[in-house]
Structure formats: C-alpha cells, structure tokens
Write a protein that holds these residues in place. Structure first.
Motif, PDB file in Angstrom:
ATOM      1  N   SER A 294      25.188  22.540 -19.903  1.00  0.00           N
ATOM      2  CA  SER A 294      24.701  23.609 -19.634  1.00  0.00           C
ATOM      3  C   SER A 294      25.744  24.354 -19.659  1.00  0.00           C
ATOM      4  O   SER A 294      26.717  24.216 -20.319  1.00  0.00           O
ATOM      5  N   GLY A 295      26.015  25.564 -19.524  1.00  0.00           N
ATOM      6  CA  GLY A 295      27.288  26.331 -19.482  1.00  0.00           C
ATOM      7  C   GLY A 295      27.653  27.190 -20.377  1.00  0.00           C
ATOM      8  O   GLY A 295      26.989  27.679 -21.297  1.00  0.00           O
ATOM      9  N   GLU A 296      28.749  27.766 -21.358  1.00  0.00           N
ATOM     10  CA  GLU A 296      28.862  28.718 -22.617  1.00  0.00           C
ATOM     11  C   GLU A 296      28.356  27.627 -24.030  1.00  0.00           C
ATOM     12  O   GLU A 296      28.039  28.689 -24.821  1.00  0.00           O
ATOM     13  N   ALA A 297      28.912  26.174 -24.134  1.00  0.00           N
ATOM     14  CA  ALA A 297      28.707  25.645 -24.873  1.00  0.00           C
ATOM     15  C   ALA A 297      26.851  25.098 -25.166  1.00  0.00           C
ATOM     16  O   ALA A 297      27.457  23.422 -24.803  1.00  0.00           O
ATOM     17  N   VAL A 298      25.877  25.317 -24.888  1.00  0.00           N
ATOM     18  CA  VAL A 298      25.216  24.801 -24.856  1.00  0.00           C
ATOM     19  C   VAL A 298      24.240  24.308 -25.769  1.00  0.00           C
ATOM     20  O   VAL A 298      24.309  24.316 -27.133  1.00  0.00           O
ATOM     21  N   ARG A 299      24.062  22.708 -25.441  1.00  0.00           N
ATOM     22  CA  ARG A 299      23.794  21.660 -26.565  1.00  0.00           C
ATOM     23  C   ARG A 299      22.341  20.919 -25.730  1.00  0.00           C
ATOM     24  O   ARG A 299      22.327  21.097 -24.612  1.00  0.00           O
ATOM     25  N   ILE A 300      21.762  20.361 -26.982  1.00  0.00           N
ATOM     26  CA  ILE A 300      20.015  19.803 -26.650  1.00  0.00           C
ATOM     27  C   ILE A 300      20.746  18.374 -27.360  1.00  0.00           C
ATOM     28  O   ILE A 300      20.351  18.889 -28.627  1.00  0.00           O
ATOM     29  N   TYR A 301      20.231  17.065 -26.044  1.00  0.00           N
ATOM     30  CA  TYR A 301      20.063  16.254 -27.223  1.00  0.00           C
ATOM     31  C   TYR A 301      18.683  15.794 -26.539  1.00  0.00           C
ATOM     32  O   TYR A 301      17.783  15.758 -25.556  1.00  0.00           O
ATOM     33  N   HIS A 302      18.315  14.764 -27.959  1.00  0.00           N
ATOM     34  CA  HIS A 302      17.152  14.590 -27.781  1.00  0.00           C
ATOM     35  C   HIS A 302      17.080  12.526 -26.758  1.00  0.00           C
ATOM     36  O   HIS A 302      17.769  12.218 -27.907  1.00  0.00           O
ATOM     37  N   PHE A 303      15.734  12.653 -26.341  1.00  0.00           N
ATOM     38  CA  PHE A 303      16.500  10.436 -26.094  1.00  0.00           C
ATOM     39  C   PHE A 303      14.574   9.849 -26.228  1.00  0.00           C
ATOM     40  O   PHE A 303      13.496  10.568 -26.281  1.00  0.00           O
ATOM     41  N   ASP A 304      15.000   8.421 -26.823  1.00  0.00           N
ATOM     42  CA  ASP A 304      14.448   7.427 -26.715  1.00  0.00           C
ATOM     43  C   ASP A 304      14.699   6.461 -26.028  1.00  0.00           C
ATOM     44  O   ASP A 304      15.158   5.771 -26.150  1.00  0.00           O
ATOM     45  N   LEU A 305      13.265   6.406 -25.324  1.00  0.00           N
ATOM     46  CA  LEU A 305      13.416   5.511 -24.190  1.00  0.00           C
ATOM     47  C   LEU A 305      12.090   4.198 -24.165  1.00  0.00           C
ATOM     48  O   LEU A 305      11.606   4.686 -23.601  1.00  0.00           O
ATOM     49  N   LYS A 306      13.335   2.941 -24.874  1.00  0.00           N
ATOM     50  CA  LYS A 306      12.452   2.087 -25.382  1.00  0.00           C
ATOM     51  C   LYS A 306      13.341   0.825 -25.286  1.00  0.00           C
ATOM     52  O   LYS A 306      14.451   0.910 -24.289  1.00  0.00           O
ATOM     53  N   LYS A 307      13.046  -0.203 -25.530  1.00  0.00           N
ATOM     54  CA  LYS A 307      13.603  -1.469 -25.201  1.00  0.00           C
ATOM     55  C   LYS A 307      15.289  -1.325 -26.005  1.00  0.00           C
ATOM     56  O   LYS A 307      16.315  -1.587 -25.479  1.00  0.00           O
ATOM     57  N   THR A 308      15.660  -0.717 -27.344  1.00  0.00           N
ATOM     58  CA  THR A 308      17.208   0.037 -26.888  1.00  0.00           C
ATOM     59  C   THR A 308      17.087   1.657 -26.950  1.00  0.00           C
ATOM     60  O   THR A 308      16.010   2.258 -27.634  1.00  0.00           O
ATOM     61  N   ASN A 309      17.557   1.942 -26.396  1.00  0.00           N
ATOM     62  CA  ASN A 309      18.112   3.890 -25.226  1.00  0.00           C
ATOM     63  C   ASN A 309      18.444   4.430 -26.475  1.00  0.00           C
ATOM     64  O   ASN A 309      20.013   4.148 -26.798  1.00  0.00           O
ATOM     65  N   ARG A 310      17.913   5.221 -27.353  1.00  0.00           N
ATOM     66  CA  ARG A 310      18.338   6.345 -28.462  1.00  0.00           C
ATOM     67  C   ARG A 310      19.066   7.978 -27.567  1.00  0.00           C
ATOM     68  O   ARG A 310      17.921   8.380 -27.299  1.00  0.00           O
ATOM     69  N   LEU A 311      19.790   8.621 -27.727  1.00  0.00           N
ATOM     70  CA  LEU A 311      20.292   9.993 -27.488  1.00  0.00           C
ATOM     71  C   LEU A 311      20.690  10.708 -29.017  1.00  0.00           C
ATOM     72  O   LEU A 311      21.184   9.133 -29.776  1.00  0.00           O
ATOM     73  N   SER A 312      19.795  11.258 -29.248  1.00  0.00           N
ATOM     74  CA  SER A 312      20.392  12.384 -30.541  1.00  0.00           C
ATOM     75  C   SER A 312      20.314  13.415 -30.791  1.00  0.00           C
ATOM     76  O   SER A 312      19.821  14.272 -29.266  1.00  0.00           O
ATOM     77  N   GLU A 313      21.342  14.095 -31.598  1.00  0.00           N
ATOM     78  CA  GLU A 313      20.955  15.657 -31.318  1.00  0.00           C
ATOM     79  C   GLU A 313      20.960  16.000 -32.873  1.00  0.00           C
ATOM     80  O   GLU A 313      21.616  15.569 -33.936  1.00  0.00           O
ATOM     81  N   LYS A 314      19.678  16.162 -33.275  1.00  0.00           N
ATOM     82  CA  LYS A 314      19.248  17.056 -34.868  1.00  0.00           C
ATOM     83  C   LYS A 314      19.473  16.889 -35.474  1.00  0.00           C
ATOM     84  O   LYS A 314      19.587  16.117 -36.557  1.00  0.00           O
ATOM     85  N   GLY A 315      18.453  15.497 -34.648  1.00  0.00           N
ATOM     86  CA  GLY A 315      18.692  14.158 -36.057  1.00  0.00           C
ATOM     87  C   GLY A 315      19.320  13.259 -36.268  1.00  0.00           C
ATOM     88  O   GLY A 315      19.623  12.289 -36.265  1.00  0.00           O
TER      89      GLY A 315
END
Length: 151
Positions: free
Chosen positions: A80-101
């Motif tokens: 949140s804030g001025e520089a809003v960014r959206i990250y997508h996560f995948d919670l499985k055996k290996t947890n991953r967080l990505s932004e725009k792929g």
C-alpha cells in the motif's frame, strides 16, 4: 538471487543471510489472554494483525500505516501507499511469490528429524527484505489449511 535461511529459535523465526548475519526476526509474543506477532527489521518493529473472513488475511503496519496486506481469496499480497504493487503467491510444497510473472521469492522447507525445520529462501536482488519476512510468516502459518503442506 539473495539466499537466506530461517529457523525457529524459541518463539521467534530468525532469518539469516548467506554470511549468517541476522536480517530480521518474526516474534510470536503469545500469552494466555493475548496473541501478538510482529517483525523486527532494521531495528524497527512492524506489527502483524490478522484480519478478514476467519482471520485468514494479514496486515503488516507500523505507526505510519499499513505497509503490506494479503488477500487470500485472490492469492496476492499488496503493497500500500504511493507505490502500490501487487504480488501473487502460490502456497504449495515450495512457496512462491511473483510479480507480473517474474519470480521474486521462493521458500523451501527442510524438515529434520527431532528438530525444527529450516527454511531456505531465495529472493530477487531487488526484493524488499521486509516483504520476504512477511511472506515467510504468512506462508508458514496454518490459517485453515493454507501453508506449505500441499503438493
């Protein structure tokens, strides 16, 4: 890629860098009547509050306001804030967080017999360490079955 390890030490998660220097810690300050989680990073404290339906979402905030919050329904973390960014996560055996792929954070758990698990974390060079700590906390919690126990 930056590499970290994290392990439990008493009621705290301590995250160390490649040179075994402490980057930050996630503190679980639970008593009989209250439950409080917070992150200590760069000598500052950031509180974690469970919000949303069935308390499955988190808000990470300090005195200036909310910094990051989660949206479990859409599997994302939002800055949140001025520089809003959206990250997508995948919670499985290996947890991953990505932004725009683009993969930003990957967390793998190493389970050890009769000892606490060790978490191996790889993060993109430009990824904020506070985001890494928050994602580590969120992905290792057991909110109604989410967490790294799936496929």
């Amino acid at each position: 890629m930056k590499k970290y390890t994290a392990c439990r030490h008493r009621k705290q998660f301590v995250m160390l860098d490649e040179h075994h220097h402490e980057v930050g810690r996630i503190v679980d300050n639970s008593t009989l009547f209250s439950l409080r989680h917070y992150i200590i990073y760069n000598c500052r404290s950031y509180d974690i509050r469970n919000v949303g339906f069935m308390k499955n979402d988190l808000e990470l905030f300090n005195s200036k306001g909310v910094i990051y919050f989660t949206d479990l329904a859409k599997e994302r973390i939002i800055r949140s804030g001025e520089a809003v960014r959206i990250y997508h996560f995948d919670l499985k055996k290996t947890n991953r967080l990505s932004e725009k792929g683009r993969l930003l954070i990957e967390i793998r758990e190493e389970r050890r017999w009769f000892k606490d698990s060790v978490f191996h974390i790889e993060a993109d060079e430009l990824t904020d360490d506070l985001l890494v700590l928050m994602f580590l906390h969120y992905s290792t919690k057991e909110f109604n079955g989410i967490g790294g126990d799936g496929d």
